[in-house]
Design a protein around this motif. Structure first.
Motif, short mmCIF file in Angstrom:
data_model
loop_
_atom_site.label_atom_id
_atom_site.label_comp_id
_atom_site.label_asym_id
_atom_site.label_seq_id
_atom_site.Cartn_x
_atom_site.Cartn_y
_atom_site.Cartn_z
N ASN A 148 37.29 -71.64 24.32
CA ASN A 148 36.18 -70.85 25.13
C ASN A 148 36.95 -70.47 26.28
N HIS A 149 38.30 -70.10 26.40
CA HIS A 149 38.86 -70.00 27.64
C HIS A 149 39.16 -68.39 27.63
N ALA A 150 39.62 -67.92 28.74
CA ALA A 150 39.90 -66.57 29.06
C ALA A 150 41.20 -65.74 28.21
N ILE A 151 40.82 -64.41 27.81
CA ILE A 151 42.00 -63.65 27.24
C ILE A 151 42.58 -62.66 28.25
N LEU A 152 41.60 -62.49 29.32
CA LEU A 152 41.73 -61.41 30.56
C LEU A 152 41.75 -62.21 31.90
N GLY A 265 31.37 -60.11 29.33
CA GLY A 265 31.70 -61.45 30.07
C GLY A 265 32.17 -62.18 28.71
N GLY A 266 32.28 -63.69 29.23
CA GLY A 266 33.01 -64.51 27.95
C GLY A 266 34.59 -64.52 27.79
N VAL A 267 35.06 -63.52 28.14
CA VAL A 267 36.26 -63.20 27.88
C VAL A 267 37.47 -63.12 29.04
N ALA A 268 36.93 -63.46 30.00
CA ALA A 268 37.92 -63.20 31.34
C ALA A 268 37.44 -64.27 32.39
N THR A 269 38.47 -64.31 33.35
CA THR A 269 38.20 -65.21 34.37
C THR A 269 37.27 -64.71 35.57
N LYS A 270 36.62 -63.64 35.35
CA LYS A 270 35.79 -63.33 36.37
C LYS A 270 34.96 -61.99 35.48
N LEU A 297 40.15 -50.42 23.86
CA LEU A 297 40.98 -50.34 24.99
C LEU A 297 40.51 -51.62 25.90
N CYS A 298 39.21 -52.11 25.74
CA CYS A 298 38.70 -53.34 26.47
C CYS A 298 39.63 -54.62 26.49
N VAL A 299 40.42 -54.81 25.56
CA VAL A 299 41.41 -55.69 25.55
C VAL A 299 42.87 -55.46 25.80
N ASP A 300 43.00 -54.28 26.33
CA ASP A 300 44.48 -54.05 26.94
C ASP A 300 44.91 -54.96 27.88
N GLY A 301 46.23 -55.63 27.59
CA GLY A 301 46.47 -56.50 28.54
C GLY A 301 46.25 -58.14 28.02
N GLU A 306 46.11 -70.58 22.03
CA GLU A 306 46.14 -71.15 20.17
C GLU A 306 44.83 -70.87 19.88
N HIS A 307 43.68 -71.17 20.65
CA HIS A 307 42.54 -71.41 19.84
C HIS A 307 41.47 -70.08 19.99
N ASN A 308 41.73 -69.07 21.02
CA ASN A 308 41.04 -68.20 21.42
C ASN A 308 41.34 -66.76 21.01
N ARG A 309 42.26 -66.40 20.35
CA ARG A 309 42.77 -65.47 19.88
C ARG A 309 41.80 -64.31 19.22
N PHE A 310 40.84 -65.06 18.53
CA PHE A 310 39.59 -64.29 17.87
C PHE A 310 38.96 -63.53 18.96
N LYS A 311 39.05 -63.67 20.31
CA LYS A 311 38.28 -62.82 21.18
C LYS A 311 38.88 -61.54 21.50
N ILE A 312 39.96 -61.45 20.95
CA ILE A 312 40.67 -60.12 21.16
C ILE A 312 40.13 -59.30 19.97
N THR A 313 39.96 -59.77 18.94
CA THR A 313 39.24 -58.90 17.83
C THR A 313 37.91 -58.92 18.20
N LEU A 314 37.03 -59.85 18.58
CA LEU A 314 35.87 -59.68 19.02
C LEU A 314 35.34 -58.98 20.03
N ALA A 315 35.83 -58.92 21.07
CA ALA A 315 35.46 -58.06 22.18
C ALA A 315 35.24 -56.52 22.13
N PRO A 316 36.08 -55.89 21.38
CA PRO A 316 35.91 -54.56 21.23
C PRO A 316 34.52 -54.42 20.19
N ARG A 317 34.49 -55.39 19.26
CA ARG A 317 33.29 -54.88 18.31
C ARG A 317 31.91 -55.15 19.07
N VAL A 318 31.93 -56.15 20.16
CA VAL A 318 30.67 -56.49 20.96
C VAL A 318 30.58 -55.17 21.82
#
Length: 330
Positions: A148-152, A265-270, A297-301, A306-318
């Protein structure tokens, strides 16, 4: 829970002076603060109760600006017919937050001040290492269960995700937080929240003693054609795995994008403004291929754990689906 003093504020002016005293916290709805006190994260010496103060619970809407008082209840703002008509994204973000019971108690100001839902942060007995709670102690989430942690916006000091929904919508539309301290000032919501860096315990730009008194949202054309999409593990009472607040304005041809707003929301520290997506879409035709390409482009950077890499795929779809819903493609 430790013993504390309770003070019922006479007015906003006295409350902000009292709040400047070290060890003091402001109490409004209490839906976050009391939880944190019970689990030993917050240990205030004194609470200043402002929940009864008048003049801070009104919501006004005109053609130029939406003003929401800091003590307005989340459910009341979400149900406001003028907000629903002028700013669907704000109403939708509020309806999708928390539970009916919490929305009926929680204030807008308190919602903006809510703390992370990081398991390690909220369990000091089991996990003493948390830089957000105890600066310099380390971050247990880096090597722990971090789904449940941040990728950005993360750092070596903290990867806790910002949990809220309303602030995501406010960031997308350049809203400002109105605060009262020694003087009154307005803070863009995007600047109100700080990245963790090496000081994750400092989460916002409020000065000691400053109190949130309201929120102002400019009424722009894209706000009137807006949408909030929240993807989560269950439909009710769950925090976002990824969410998107979006808005669209079209050229007179009804097909070319004049203005677009995107925050996540749900993907970053802010709350995370996806300006690269906005830039890629302005002036482009509105169709699924263009939307999905720009949304990547929303996941650039982004940096997955270990457990939250799915968000890199999920976020652009959302983001893509939210934009298509706002524009009537789905």
């Amino acid at each position: 829970m430790r013993a504390f003093d309770y003070v019922r504020a006479r007015d906003v002016s006295s409350a902000h002076l009292d709040a400047a005293v070290p060890g003091t916290r402001i109490l409004a709805g209490g839906t976050t603060l009391l939880d944190l006190m019970k689990c030993g994260v917050e240990r205030p010496e004194r609470l200043i109760d402002i929940s009864h103060l008048g003049g801070l619970n009104d919501t006004t809407v005109d053609d130029q600006l939406i003003h929401i008082g800091a003590l307005a209840k989340m459910s009341h703002v979400a149900a406001n017919a003028h907000v629903q008509r002028q700013a669907a994204v704000v109403s939708e973000a509020l309806w999708r937050a928390a539970s009916p019971q919490l929305r009926n108690m929680a204030s807008i100001g308190g919602n903006l001040m809510q703390r992370t839902r990081c398991t390690y942060y909220r369990d000091p007995a089991a996990y003493p290492n948390c830089n957000k709670r105890s600066p310099g102690s380390g971050c247990a989430a880096l090597q722990g269960v971090n789904r449940n942690h941040a990728i950005l916006g993360a750092s070596e000091s903290c990867v806790a995700v910002y949990p809220g929904d309303l602030a995501v919508a406010l960031v997308a539309f350049d809203a400002k937080v109105k605060v009262l301290g020694d003087t009154e000032r307005s803070i863009p919501v995007d600047d109100f929240y700080r990245l963790p860096g090496d000081t994750p315990h400092i989460e916002h730009t409020l000065a000691p003693g400053e109190i949130i008194v309201g929120v102002e949202v400019p009424v722009v054309p894209a706000l009137k054609q807006s949408h909030y999409l929240k993807v989560r593990d269950r439909v009710s009472y769950e925090f976002a795995a990824a969410s998107a607040a979006v808005g669209l304005e079209f050229e007179p041809d009804g097909h070319t994008i004049r203005d677009v707003r995107v925050a996540m929301g749900g993907v970053a520290t802010k709350p995370w403004r996806a300006r690269s997506v906005e830039q890629a879409l302005r002036g482009k035709p509105f169709n699924e291929k263009v939307i999905r390409s720009a949304a990547e482009l929303c996941v650039d950077g982004a940096q997955g754990l270990e457990h939250n890499r799915f968000k890199i795929t999920l976020a652009p779809r959302v983001v893509a689906r939210a934009l298509m819903a706002a524009g009537g493609l789905v």
